[in-house]
Design a protein around this motif. Structure first.
Motif, PDB file in Angstrom:
ATOM      1  N   THR A 150       6.088 -12.852  -7.349  1.00  0.00           N
ATOM      2  CA  THR A 150       5.268 -12.700  -6.148  1.00  0.00           C
ATOM      3  C   THR A 150       5.998 -11.877  -5.099  1.00  0.00           C
ATOM      4  N   ALA A 151       5.348 -10.814  -4.635  1.00  0.00           N
ATOM      5  CA  ALA A 151       5.969  -9.902  -3.666  1.00  0.00           C
ATOM      6  C   ALA A 151       4.968  -8.802  -3.316  1.00  0.00           C
ATOM      7  N   VAL A 152       5.336  -8.031  -2.314  1.00  0.00           N
ATOM      8  CA  VAL A 152       4.656  -6.759  -2.070  1.00  0.00           C
ATOM      9  C   VAL A 152       5.347  -5.714  -2.941  1.00  0.00           C
ATOM     10  N   TYR A 153       4.576  -5.012  -3.726  1.00  0.00           N
ATOM     11  CA  TYR A 153       5.105  -3.977  -4.611  1.00  0.00           C
ATOM     12  C   TYR A 153       4.855  -2.611  -3.975  1.00  0.00           C
ATOM     13  N   LEU A 154       5.930  -1.845  -3.878  1.00  0.00           N
ATOM     14  CA  LEU A 154       5.861  -0.545  -3.210  1.00  0.00           C
ATOM     15  C   LEU A 154       6.241   0.576  -4.167  1.00  0.00           C
ATOM     16  N   CYS A 155       5.509   1.633  -4.063  1.00  0.00           N
ATOM     17  CA  CYS A 155       5.755   2.827  -4.866  1.00  0.00           C
ATOM     18  C   CYS A 155       6.653   3.779  -4.076  1.00  0.00           C
TER      19      CYS A 155
ATOM     20  N   TYR B 279       9.159   9.631  -0.593  1.00  0.00           N
ATOM     21  CA  TYR B 279       8.010   9.067   0.089  1.00  0.00           C
ATOM     22  C   TYR B 279       7.793   7.636  -0.394  1.00  0.00           C
ATOM     23  N   TRP B 280       7.204   6.826   0.476  1.00  0.00           N
ATOM     24  CA  TRP B 280       6.850   5.445   0.150  1.00  0.00           C
ATOM     25  C   TRP B 280       5.340   5.261   0.250  1.00  0.00           C
ATOM     26  N   GLY B 281       4.816   4.402  -0.599  1.00  0.00           N
ATOM     27  CA  GLY B 281       3.458   3.946  -0.422  1.00  0.00           C
ATOM     28  C   GLY B 281       3.412   2.786   0.562  1.00  0.00           C
ATOM     29  N   GLN B 282       2.206   2.293   0.813  1.00  0.00           N
ATOM     30  CA  GLN B 282       2.044   1.228   1.807  1.00  0.00           C
ATOM     31  C   GLN B 282       2.245  -0.149   1.207  1.00  0.00           C
ATOM     32  N   GLY B 283       2.223  -0.246  -0.103  1.00  0.00           N
ATOM     33  CA  GLY B 283       2.467  -1.514  -0.780  1.00  0.00           C
ATOM     34  C   GLY B 283       1.185  -2.208  -1.206  1.00  0.00           C
TER      35      GLY B 283
ATOM     36  N   ARG C  13       9.397   5.402  -8.731  1.00  0.00           N
ATOM     37  CA  ARG C  13       9.955   4.054  -8.818  1.00  0.00           C
ATOM     38  C   ARG C  13       8.973   3.026  -8.263  1.00  0.00           C
ATOM     39  N   TRP C  14       9.175   1.814  -8.679  1.00  0.00           N
ATOM     40  CA  TRP C  14       8.517   0.656  -8.084  1.00  0.00           C
ATOM     41  C   TRP C  14       9.594  -0.263  -7.516  1.00  0.00           C
ATOM     42  N   TYR C  15       9.374  -0.679  -6.288  1.00  0.00           N
ATOM     43  CA  TYR C  15      10.200  -1.677  -5.635  1.00  0.00           C
ATOM     44  C   TYR C  15       9.315  -2.887  -5.323  1.00  0.00           C
ATOM     45  N   ARG C  16       9.957  -3.989  -5.001  1.00  0.00           N
ATOM     46  CA  ARG C  16       9.215  -5.140  -4.509  1.00  0.00           C
ATOM     47  C   ARG C  16      10.013  -5.845  -3.437  1.00  0.00           C
TER      48      ARG C  16
ATOM     49  N   LEU D  87      -1.023  -7.855 -14.933  1.00  0.00           N
ATOM     50  CA  LEU D  87      -1.613  -6.956 -13.948  1.00  0.00           C
ATOM     51  C   LEU D  87      -1.078  -5.557 -14.205  1.00  0.00           C
ATOM     52  N   ARG D  88      -1.867  -4.562 -13.832  1.00  0.00           N
ATOM     53  CA  ARG D  88      -1.380  -3.188 -13.875  1.00  0.00           C
ATOM     54  C   ARG D  88      -1.524  -2.571 -12.492  1.00  0.00           C
ATOM     55  N   LEU D  89      -0.407  -2.136 -11.962  1.00  0.00           N
ATOM     56  CA  LEU D  89      -0.390  -1.443 -10.687  1.00  0.00           C
ATOM     57  C   LEU D  89      -0.449   0.060 -10.913  1.00  0.00           C
ATOM     58  N   SER D  90      -1.092   0.731  -9.972  1.00  0.00           N
ATOM     59  CA  SER D  90      -1.156   2.194 -10.000  1.00  0.00           C
ATOM     60  C   SER D  90      -0.678   2.743  -8.678  1.00  0.00           C
ATOM     61  N   CYS D  91      -0.088   3.926  -8.736  1.00  0.00           N
ATOM     62  CA  CYS D  91       0.334   4.630  -7.525  1.00  0.00           C
ATOM     63  C   CYS D  91      -0.017   6.092  -7.715  1.00  0.00           C
ATOM     64  N   ALA D  92      -0.955   6.555  -6.908  1.00  0.00           N
ATOM     65  CA  ALA D  92      -1.408   7.941  -6.996  1.00  0.00           C
ATOM     66  C   ALA D  92      -0.820   8.757  -5.854  1.00  0.00           C
ATOM     67  N   ALA D  93      -0.228   9.868  -6.207  1.00  0.00           N
ATOM     68  CA  ALA D  93       0.340  10.783  -5.217  1.00  0.00           C
ATOM     69  C   ALA D  93      -0.620  11.934  -4.994  1.00  0.00           C
ATOM     70  N   SER D  94      -0.725  12.341  -3.733  1.00  0.00           N
ATOM     71  CA  SER D  94      -1.609  13.457  -3.405  1.00  0.00           C
ATOM     72  C   SER D  94      -1.004  14.264  -2.269  1.00  0.00           C
ATOM     73  N   GLY D  95      -1.516  15.471  -2.087  1.00  0.00           N
ATOM     74  CA  GLY D  95      -1.031  16.314  -1.001  1.00  0.00           C
ATOM     75  C   GLY D  95      -0.404  17.589  -1.527  1.00  0.00           C
ATOM     76  N   SER D  96       0.558  18.085  -0.780  1.00  0.00           N
ATOM     77  CA  SER D  96       1.177  19.380  -1.085  1.00  0.00           C
ATOM     78  C   SER D  96       2.308  19.215  -2.102  1.00  0.00           C
ATOM     79  N   ILE D  97       1.912  18.876  -3.322  1.00  0.00           N
ATOM     80  CA  ILE D  97       2.884  18.562  -4.368  1.00  0.00           C
ATOM     81  C   ILE D  97       3.129  19.753  -5.278  1.00  0.00           C
ATOM     82  N   PHE D  98       4.388  20.134  -5.393  1.00  0.00           N
ATOM     83  CA  PHE D  98       4.771  21.125  -6.393  1.00  0.00           C
ATOM     84  C   PHE D  98       5.242  20.427  -7.657  1.00  0.00           C
ATOM     85  N   ARG D  99       6.084  19.417  -7.447  1.00  0.00           N
ATOM     86  CA  ARG D  99       6.603  18.657  -8.579  1.00  0.00           C
ATOM     87  C   ARG D  99       7.011  17.259  -8.111  1.00  0.00           C
ATOM     88  N   ILE D 100       6.667  16.264  -8.908  1.00  0.00           N
ATOM     89  CA  ILE D 100       7.144  14.915  -8.637  1.00  0.00           C
ATOM     90  C   ILE D 100       8.359  14.673  -9.518  1.00  0.00           C
TER      91      ILE D 100
END
Length: 120
Positions: free
Chosen positions: A90-95, A109-113, A35-38, A18-31
């Motif tokens: 098997t887990a919820v993967y969070l960005c 910041y965290w994603g919703q998973g 990381r990925w957690y689970r 599987l390939r997971l993606s995490c897209a960041a948006s908003g008032s970003i100057f620099r990322i």
């Protein structure tokens, strides 16, 4: 503000990928680092992989050789390529991302998973 949105989770059989993606948006100057957690049910949240601005990566021992983290800076997106998946993945993967905003502030910041389920 900044939002992180994960995608790519699902149900697969052991040995598949599987390939997971995490897209960041908003008032970003620099990322900065991404990381990925689970987190599996009833267990603590564990770091899976991280990638900093210098391109350095680090992985949990349990995923070394099977998972690869990468990023597309132009798209403010981080990926987690997962191969040879096992039921214990098997887990919820969070960005997670540390972001410097356009107003000069820096915080994490965290994603919703996204759910990854690996059947045996």
């Amino acid at each position: 503000q900044v939002q992180l949105v994960e995608s790519g989770g699902g149900l697969v059989q052991a040995g598949e990928s599987l390939r997971l993606s995490c897209a960041a948006s908003g008032s970003i100057f620099r990322i900065n680092d991404m990381r990925w957690y689970r987190q599996a049910p009833g267990k603590q949240r564990d770091l899976v992989a991280m990638l900093n601005n210098a391109g350095s990566t680090d992985y949990a021992d349990s995923v070394k050789g099977r998972f690869t983290i990468s990023r597309d800076n132009a798209k403010n997106t981080v990926y987690l390529q997962m191969s040879s998946l096992k039921p214990e993945d098997t887990a919820v993967y969070l960005c997670y991302a540390t972001v410097t905003r356009t107003d000069g502030g820096t915080r994490f910041y965290w994603g919703q998973g996204t759910q990854v389920t690996v059947s045996s």
